[in-house]
Design a protein around this motif. Structure first.
Motif, PDB file in Angstrom:
ATOM      1  N   VAL A 174      -2.445  -7.328 -13.327  1.00  0.00           N
ATOM      2  CA  VAL A 174      -3.860  -7.698 -13.311  1.00  0.00           C
ATOM      3  C   VAL A 174      -4.256  -8.281 -11.957  1.00  0.00           C
ATOM      4  N   LEU A 175      -3.261  -8.674 -11.143  1.00  0.00           N
ATOM      5  CA  LEU A 175      -3.478  -9.050  -9.750  1.00  0.00           C
ATOM      6  C   LEU A 175      -2.571  -8.201  -8.876  1.00  0.00           C
ATOM      7  N   GLU A 176      -3.015  -7.964  -7.642  1.00  0.00           N
ATOM      8  CA  GLU A 176      -2.188  -7.261  -6.678  1.00  0.00           C
ATOM      9  C   GLU A 176      -2.271  -7.971  -5.337  1.00  0.00           C
ATOM     10  N   ALA A 177      -1.181  -7.923  -4.597  1.00  0.00           N
ATOM     11  CA  ALA A 177      -1.136  -8.554  -3.279  1.00  0.00           C
ATOM     12  C   ALA A 177      -1.626  -7.573  -2.227  1.00  0.00           C
ATOM     13  N   THR A 178      -2.517  -8.032  -1.358  1.00  0.00           N
ATOM     14  CA  THR A 178      -3.034  -7.218  -0.263  1.00  0.00           C
ATOM     15  C   THR A 178      -2.987  -8.048   1.017  1.00  0.00           C
ATOM     16  N   ARG A 179      -3.271  -7.411   2.138  1.00  0.00           N
ATOM     17  CA  ARG A 179      -3.330  -8.098   3.421  1.00  0.00           C
ATOM     18  C   ARG A 179      -4.770  -8.216   3.882  1.00  0.00           C
ATOM     19  N   ASN A 180      -5.105  -9.369   4.412  1.00  0.00           N
ATOM     20  CA  ASN A 180      -6.443  -9.590   4.934  1.00  0.00           C
ATOM     21  C   ASN A 180      -6.690  -8.650   6.113  1.00  0.00           C
ATOM     22  N   ALA A 181      -7.852  -7.990   6.124  1.00  0.00           N
ATOM     23  CA  ALA A 181      -8.145  -7.007   7.164  1.00  0.00           C
ATOM     24  C   ALA A 181      -8.239  -7.638   8.553  1.00  0.00           C
ATOM     25  N   VAL A 182      -8.681  -8.895   8.613  1.00  0.00           N
ATOM     26  CA  VAL A 182      -8.838  -9.576   9.890  1.00  0.00           C
ATOM     27  C   VAL A 182      -7.570 -10.323  10.273  1.00  0.00           C
ATOM     28  N   ARG A 183      -6.915 -10.939   9.284  1.00  0.00           N
ATOM     29  CA  ARG A 183      -5.690 -11.691   9.527  1.00  0.00           C
ATOM     30  C   ARG A 183      -4.559 -11.072   8.702  1.00  0.00           C
ATOM     31  N   PRO A 184      -3.864 -10.084   9.238  1.00  0.00           N
ATOM     32  CA  PRO A 184      -2.805  -9.417   8.484  1.00  0.00           C
ATOM     33  C   PRO A 184      -1.702 -10.353   8.005  1.00  0.00           C
ATOM     34  N   ASP A 185      -1.567 -11.532   8.611  1.00  0.00           N
ATOM     35  CA  ASP A 185      -0.538 -12.478   8.185  1.00  0.00           C
ATOM     36  C   ASP A 185      -0.956 -13.250   6.935  1.00  0.00           C
ATOM     37  N   TRP A 186      -2.201 -13.083   6.492  1.00  0.00           N
ATOM     38  CA  TRP A 186      -2.684 -13.745   5.284  1.00  0.00           C
ATOM     39  C   TRP A 186      -2.521 -12.823   4.082  1.00  0.00           C
TER      40      TRP A 186
END
Length: 317
Positions: A232-244
């Motif tokens: 129901v949740l998935e982990a993604t990377r922030n488009a501006v801060r890939p380390d987030w």
């Protein structure tokens, strides 16, 4: 307790959301109300229908009676025999149970007990409930709702005071009642639905979940892990801060909204804080206070409890 009138909550106490989660965040509560709606009234009938111990059944019937969801009626004095009857408060839970049934049917593959089929008697069709706005009748998703805290609303007051009795992982291992396995991963922990609610409100980062809910990091990590396990949740990377790392609702997670909407409406109908409502929701398309309704996907008519026929599951027929 007058089960026909809303319960007035003390000022500063857990609000209607917290009260609702404290009651509905227990699979046995939901299953006992479900069985009562299907017509069971007596202790022995509940015991025969559910894999529940005598101690747990006695405890839950006591809680349901105290909270006005069942009415204990003595129908024989020698020997003493009692039955447990539906009240207006428990009858009005049927939209929540129907929304849970539909979500589990569509998104959860494994059930220890096969789910029943539902037929809408007004159109004689098997159906799926469609969450709709009570004012304009338009089908409604979470993205169509603007929600703000009301006078009694806050994350702190929306979390039930009682500690969870069971961890999600052990619950899955034991199976227990099994009718709502993944629903209980969301409702069955005192912080779980608060975290899902925050996700629906746009919170995505671990630190923001921690700050918003004022919850310990280990608890946030545990809930995120559980929700990722059931997708129901998935982990993604922030488009501006890939380390987030960000944690966003999946399609399956977003599809849980009808359960949340109907449960919150039930809670705010039956539990009233002296300061005012906990959450105020507005439907963007008609600019009115959102009142959730369930409609038939086949004939679009408003669903009513007495117009729904429960049939054996396809695997049993």
């Amino acid at each position: 307790m007058n089960s026909e009138q809303p319960t007035l909550l003390e000022a500063g106490a857990p609000n209607a959301i917290g009260k609702t989660l404290g009651l509905l965040g227990d699979e046995w509560t939901l299953l006992l109300v479900q069985q009562a709606i299907l017509g069971l009234t007596r202790y022995g009938q509940f015991k025969a229908a559910l894999p529940i111990s005598n101690a747990v059944l006695t405890s839950r019937l006591g809680i349901l009676t105290k909270e006005g969801l069942l009415e204990r009626n003595i129908y024989r004095t020698n020997p003493l025999r009692a039955e447990y009857l539906l009240t207006p408060r428990s009858r009005s839970l049927w939209p929540v149970l129907l929304a849970i049934w539909d979500w589990e049917r569509q998104w959860v593959a494994a059930h220890t007990t096969p789910l029943p089929r539902m037929m809408h008697t007004e159109c004689s069709q098997e159906f799926a409930p469609v969450l709709s706005c009570g004012a304009c009748t338009r089908p409604t998703a979470a993205r169509d709702i603007d929600a703000v805290w009301g006078p009694s609303g806050s994350w702190k007051r929306s979390v039930p005071t009682a500690s969870t009795r069971r961890r999600w992982e052990s619950d899955q291992a034991r199976g227990q009642a099994g009718m709502f396995p993944e629903t209980m991963a969301i409702l069955g922990n005192r912080w779980s639905l608060a975290l899902i609610g925050a996700a629906f409100r746009g919170v995505t980062r671990f630190a923001d979940f921690e700050r918003t809910l004022s919850a310990p990091p280990a608890l946030i990590a545990d809930r995120i892990k559980a929700f990722m396990a059931i997708e129901v949740l998935e982990a993604t990377r922030n488009a501006v801060r890939p380390d987030w790392a960000e944690y966003r609702l999946t399609e399956k997670g977003r599809a849980f909204f009808p359960v949340i909407a109907t449960a919150l409406h039930w809670g705010q109908t039956w539990f009233l804080a002296t300061e005012g409502p906990a959450l105020i929701e507005t439907h963007r398309f008609c600019s009115t206070v959102f009142v959730p309704e369930l409609r038939c996907d086949r004939c679009t008519k408003l669903l009513h409890r007495r117009a729904i026929l429960v049939s054996p599951s396809a695997t049993e027929s």
